[in-house]
Design an enzyme around this catalytic site. Structure first.
Site, PDB file in Angstrom:
ATOM      1  N   HIS A 117     -39.813  69.264  40.629  1.00 15.41           N
ATOM      2  CA  HIS A 117     -40.014  69.620  39.210  1.00 15.41           C
ATOM      3  C   HIS A 117     -38.839  70.402  38.626  1.00 15.41           C
ATOM      4  O   HIS A 117     -38.448  70.193  37.496  1.00 15.41           O
ATOM      5  CB  HIS A 117     -41.307  70.435  39.043  1.00 15.41           C
ATOM      6  CG  HIS A 117     -42.539  69.617  39.219  1.00 15.41           C
ATOM      7  ND1 HIS A 117     -42.881  69.034  40.419  1.00 15.41           N
ATOM      8  CD2 HIS A 117     -43.518  69.283  38.345  1.00 15.41           C
ATOM      9  CE1 HIS A 117     -44.011  68.380  40.277  1.00 15.41           C
ATOM     10  NE2 HIS A 117     -44.419  68.508  39.027  1.00 15.41           N
ATOM     11  N   TYR A 154     -35.493  62.201  22.514  1.00 18.39           N
ATOM     12  CA  TYR A 154     -35.024  60.999  21.818  1.00 18.39           C
ATOM     13  C   TYR A 154     -34.882  61.246  20.329  1.00 18.39           C
ATOM     14  O   TYR A 154     -35.302  62.283  19.819  1.00 18.39           O
ATOM     15  CB  TYR A 154     -35.968  59.823  22.084  1.00 18.39           C
ATOM     16  CG  TYR A 154     -37.293  59.860  21.336  1.00 18.39           C
ATOM     17  CD1 TYR A 154     -38.296  60.762  21.660  1.00 18.39           C
ATOM     18  CD2 TYR A 154     -37.539  58.979  20.280  1.00 18.39           C
ATOM     19  CE1 TYR A 154     -39.495  60.787  20.963  1.00 18.39           C
ATOM     20  CE2 TYR A 154     -38.742  58.995  19.586  1.00 18.39           C
ATOM     21  CZ  TYR A 154     -39.720  59.900  19.935  1.00 18.39           C
ATOM     22  OH  TYR A 154     -40.907  59.926  19.252  1.00 18.39           O
ATOM     23  N   LEU A 184     -43.586  68.000  14.664  1.00 21.48           N
ATOM     24  CA  LEU A 184     -42.193  67.598  14.685  1.00 21.48           C
ATOM     25  C   LEU A 184     -41.670  67.715  13.255  1.00 21.48           C
ATOM     26  O   LEU A 184     -42.314  67.223  12.324  1.00 21.48           O
ATOM     27  CB  LEU A 184     -42.048  66.160  15.174  1.00 21.48           C
ATOM     28  CG  LEU A 184     -40.590  65.724  15.275  1.00 21.48           C
ATOM     29  CD1 LEU A 184     -39.952  66.278  16.546  1.00 21.48           C
ATOM     30  CD2 LEU A 184     -40.456  64.223  15.242  1.00 21.48           C
ATOM     31  N   ARG A 189     -31.453  67.711  14.647  1.00 23.92           N
ATOM     32  CA  ARG A 189     -32.718  67.790  15.403  1.00 23.92           C
ATOM     33  C   ARG A 189     -32.496  67.420  16.873  1.00 23.92           C
ATOM     34  O   ARG A 189     -33.081  68.039  17.771  1.00 23.92           O
ATOM     35  CB  ARG A 189     -33.769  66.877  14.752  1.00 23.92           C
ATOM     36  CG  ARG A 189     -35.166  67.087  15.312  1.00 23.92           C
ATOM     37  CD  ARG A 189     -36.211  66.337  14.520  1.00 23.92           C
ATOM     38  NE  ARG A 189     -36.023  64.893  14.610  1.00 23.92           N
ATOM     39  CZ  ARG A 189     -36.717  64.014  13.886  1.00 23.92           C
ATOM     40  NH1 ARG A 189     -37.639  64.424  13.026  1.00 23.92           N
ATOM     41  NH2 ARG A 189     -36.499  62.717  14.021  1.00 23.92           N
ATOM     42  N   GLU A 223     -50.205  66.984  12.229  1.00 25.18           N
ATOM     43  CA  GLU A 223     -49.392  65.837  11.810  1.00 25.18           C
ATOM     44  C   GLU A 223     -50.089  64.553  12.242  1.00 25.18           C
ATOM     45  O   GLU A 223     -51.236  64.588  12.682  1.00 25.18           O
ATOM     46  CB  GLU A 223     -47.986  65.938  12.408  1.00 25.18           C
ATOM     47  CG  GLU A 223     -47.969  65.988  13.929  1.00 25.18           C
ATOM     48  CD  GLU A 223     -46.561  66.063  14.529  1.00 25.18           C
ATOM     49  OE1 GLU A 223     -45.579  65.785  13.835  1.00 25.18           O
ATOM     50  OE2 GLU A 223     -46.471  66.390  15.730  1.00 25.18           O
ATOM     51  N   ARG A 276     -37.525  63.997  44.216  1.00 22.17           N
ATOM     52  CA  ARG A 276     -38.431  64.403  43.156  1.00 22.17           C
ATOM     53  C   ARG A 276     -38.792  65.870  43.320  1.00 22.17           C
ATOM     54  O   ARG A 276     -39.436  66.244  44.304  1.00 22.17           O
ATOM     55  CB  ARG A 276     -39.708  63.546  43.184  1.00 22.17           C
ATOM     56  CG  ARG A 276     -40.669  63.884  42.060  1.00 22.17           C
ATOM     57  CD  ARG A 276     -41.918  63.023  42.105  1.00 22.17           C
ATOM     58  NE  ARG A 276     -42.843  63.406  41.026  1.00 22.17           N
ATOM     59  CZ  ARG A 276     -43.728  64.396  41.111  1.00 22.17           C
ATOM     60  NH1 ARG A 276     -43.833  65.104  42.227  1.00 22.17           N
ATOM     61  NH2 ARG A 276     -44.501  64.691  40.088  1.00 22.17           N
ATOM     62  N   LYS A 334     -38.524  66.659  20.249  1.00 21.68           N
ATOM     63  CA  LYS A 334     -38.776  65.214  20.180  1.00 21.68           C
ATOM     64  C   LYS A 334     -38.664  64.658  21.598  1.00 21.68           C
ATOM     65  O   LYS A 334     -37.654  64.064  21.998  1.00 21.68           O
ATOM     66  CB  LYS A 334     -37.799  64.534  19.201  1.00 21.68           C
ATOM     67  CG  LYS A 334     -38.325  63.202  18.672  1.00 21.68           C
ATOM     68  CD  LYS A 334     -37.639  62.788  17.400  1.00 21.68           C
ATOM     69  CE  LYS A 334     -37.926  61.353  16.986  1.00 21.68           C
ATOM     70  NZ  LYS A 334     -39.306  61.017  16.676  1.00 21.68           N
TER      71      LYS A 334
HETATM   72  N1  PDD Z   1     -41.614  59.262  15.135  1.00 18.22           N
HETATM   73  N2  PDD Z   1     -44.144  63.508  13.951  1.00 18.22           N
HETATM   74  C1  PDD Z   1     -44.122  62.755  15.065  1.00 18.22           C
HETATM   75  C2  PDD Z   1     -44.997  63.134  16.200  1.00 18.22           C
HETATM   76  C3  PDD Z   1     -43.284  61.630  15.141  1.00 18.22           C
HETATM   77  O1  PDD Z   1     -43.259  60.898  16.269  1.00 18.22           O
HETATM   78  C4  PDD Z   1     -42.486  61.276  14.022  1.00 18.22           C
HETATM   79  C5  PDD Z   1     -41.583  60.084  14.020  1.00 18.22           C
HETATM   80  C6  PDD Z   1     -42.542  62.092  12.869  1.00 18.22           C
HETATM   81  C7  PDD Z   1     -41.709  61.810  11.644  1.00 18.22           C
HETATM   82  O2  PDD Z   1     -40.359  62.125  11.856  1.00 18.22           O
HETATM   83  P1  PDD Z   1     -39.185  61.354  11.086  1.00 18.22           P
HETATM   84  O3  PDD Z   1     -39.522  61.407   9.648  1.00 18.22           O
HETATM   85  O4  PDD Z   1     -37.968  62.127  11.413  1.00 18.22           O
HETATM   86  O5  PDD Z   1     -39.143  59.930  11.601  1.00 18.22           O
HETATM   87  C8  PDD Z   1     -43.373  63.213  12.873  1.00 18.22           C
HETATM   88  C9  PDD Z   1     -40.669  58.195  15.332  1.00 18.22           C
HETATM   89  C10 PDD Z   1     -40.452  57.316  14.155  1.00 18.22           C
HETATM   90  C11 PDD Z   1     -41.017  57.445  16.597  1.00 18.22           C
HETATM   91  O6  PDD Z   1     -41.466  58.102  17.539  1.00 18.22           O
HETATM   92  O7  PDD Z   1     -40.804  56.237  16.679  1.00 18.22           O
END
Ligand code: PDD
Length: 285
Positions: free
Chosen positions: A103, A35, A202, A54, A178, A101, A146
């Site tokens: 994997h 996403y 991320l 990304r 993070e 289903r 992501k």
């Molecule tokens: N999440 N690290 C993680 C694990 C995240 O889920 C996010 C953002 C970030 C920051 O990334 P960015 O600056 O590109 O938004 C870092 C989004 C906002 C979410 O999952 O809703």
């Protein structure tokens, strides 16, 4: 659910309440999808190309086909946006709906594409700072994707919330990675530091903008590992994400960060960040 809210699903704009996906969708059964979240300020998609870079990387790493070109993605987003508001586009692509289903990847399925647009709700206590808790980062080692499979992240965020904290700071082998849904910055000995990009974090777009602003404004900064012990000596700690922007942390694990007040560098950076947004959106109009 908001009545009459339009969402995009597999080529159509439909009311959210009528948007359905199959129970055999790989996103539902396996969390097999990726996403993106793009902030939209008064109709301007902030850092659209960086988010699409990304997205393309996440698709490549998961070997999910990209169903649209960049210009098609942008076209799909526009009808969902209310240009009078600050919002964010959420969109996800799953591997698709298989017959059974299994994997391993199914052959010949088309990805499922879902998109919606929501209002950005400003963080009410932003100016006063927030509390944070450190937790062990027990997620997998492909956090650079992501992925919609966010079970690790949501369990960590929930733990933070249950400790009256806005966010968790994740620690792997004694080093900060993070936040549960954000990147982390710390000011240590006057230098703005954030952990380097790796498969354990991320690569946040907000993080990149902050570093670009620091560079342009001669704010000393560094991308380097931060140990948990070093974090405890920080005069400022911030979270950064597309939906919360830059959030100052005033309390970490029940101890004050610095003097327990929002730091001066955060104030400077937040002002610069707001100016950056204004200039960016004005130039794209
Ligand atoms: N999440 N690290 C993680 C694990 C995240 O889920 C996010 C953002 C970030 C920051 O990334 P960015 O600056 O590109 O938004 C870092 C989004 C906002 C979410 O999952 O809703």
């Amino acid at each position: 659910m908001t009545k009459n809210k339009k969402v995009f699903l597999n080529g159509e704009y439909i009311d959210a309440e009528n948007a359905n996906v199959s129970v055999m969708d790989r996103g539902f059964l396996f969390g097999d999808g990726i996403y993106e979240v793009i902030p939209v300020y008064n109709g301007c998609l902030f850092c659209f190309d960086e988010h699409l870079d990304r997205l393309e990387n996440s698709l490549k790493l998961t070997r999910i086909e990209n169903p649209y070109s960049r210009s098609e993605w942008r076209e799909i987003m526009l009808p969902l946006i209310d240009v009078t508001k600050n919002q964010y586009i959420y969109f996800q692509i799953t591997r698709g709906t298989a017959e059974k289903r299994d994997h391993a990847f199914p052959a010949g399925v088309k990805p499922t594409v879902f998109m919606m647009c929501n209002d950005i709700v400003p963080f009410d206590t932003k100016e006063n700072g927030v509390k944070a808790i450190t937790l062990e980062d027990n997620r997998w080692s492909a956090c650079n994707i992501k992925a919609i499979a966010l079970l690790g992240n949501i369990l960590l965020r929930q733990q933070a919330v249950e400790h009256d904290c806005a966010e968790a700071i994740l620690v792997r082998d004694n080093y900060i990675t993070e936040g549960a849904a954000s990147n982390v910055f710390a000011v240590i000995d006057g230098v703005l530091i954030t952990p380097p990009k790796s498969n354990f974090i991320l690569a946040g777009i907000t993080r990149d903008v902050i570093l670009e602003i620091a560079d342009k404004n001669k704010i000393p900064y560094s991308e380097e590992s931060i140990s948990l012990n070093a974090l405890k000596t920080a005069s400022e700690i911030w979270f950064a994400s597309s939906t919360r922007e830059i959030l100052p942390v005033v309390e970490l694990d029940n101890s004050l960060v610095g003097n327990g007040e929002v730091g001066q560098l955060w104030r400077t950076m937040n002002d610069l960040f707001q100016n950056y947004k204004t200039t960016y959106t004005a130039n794209k109009k």
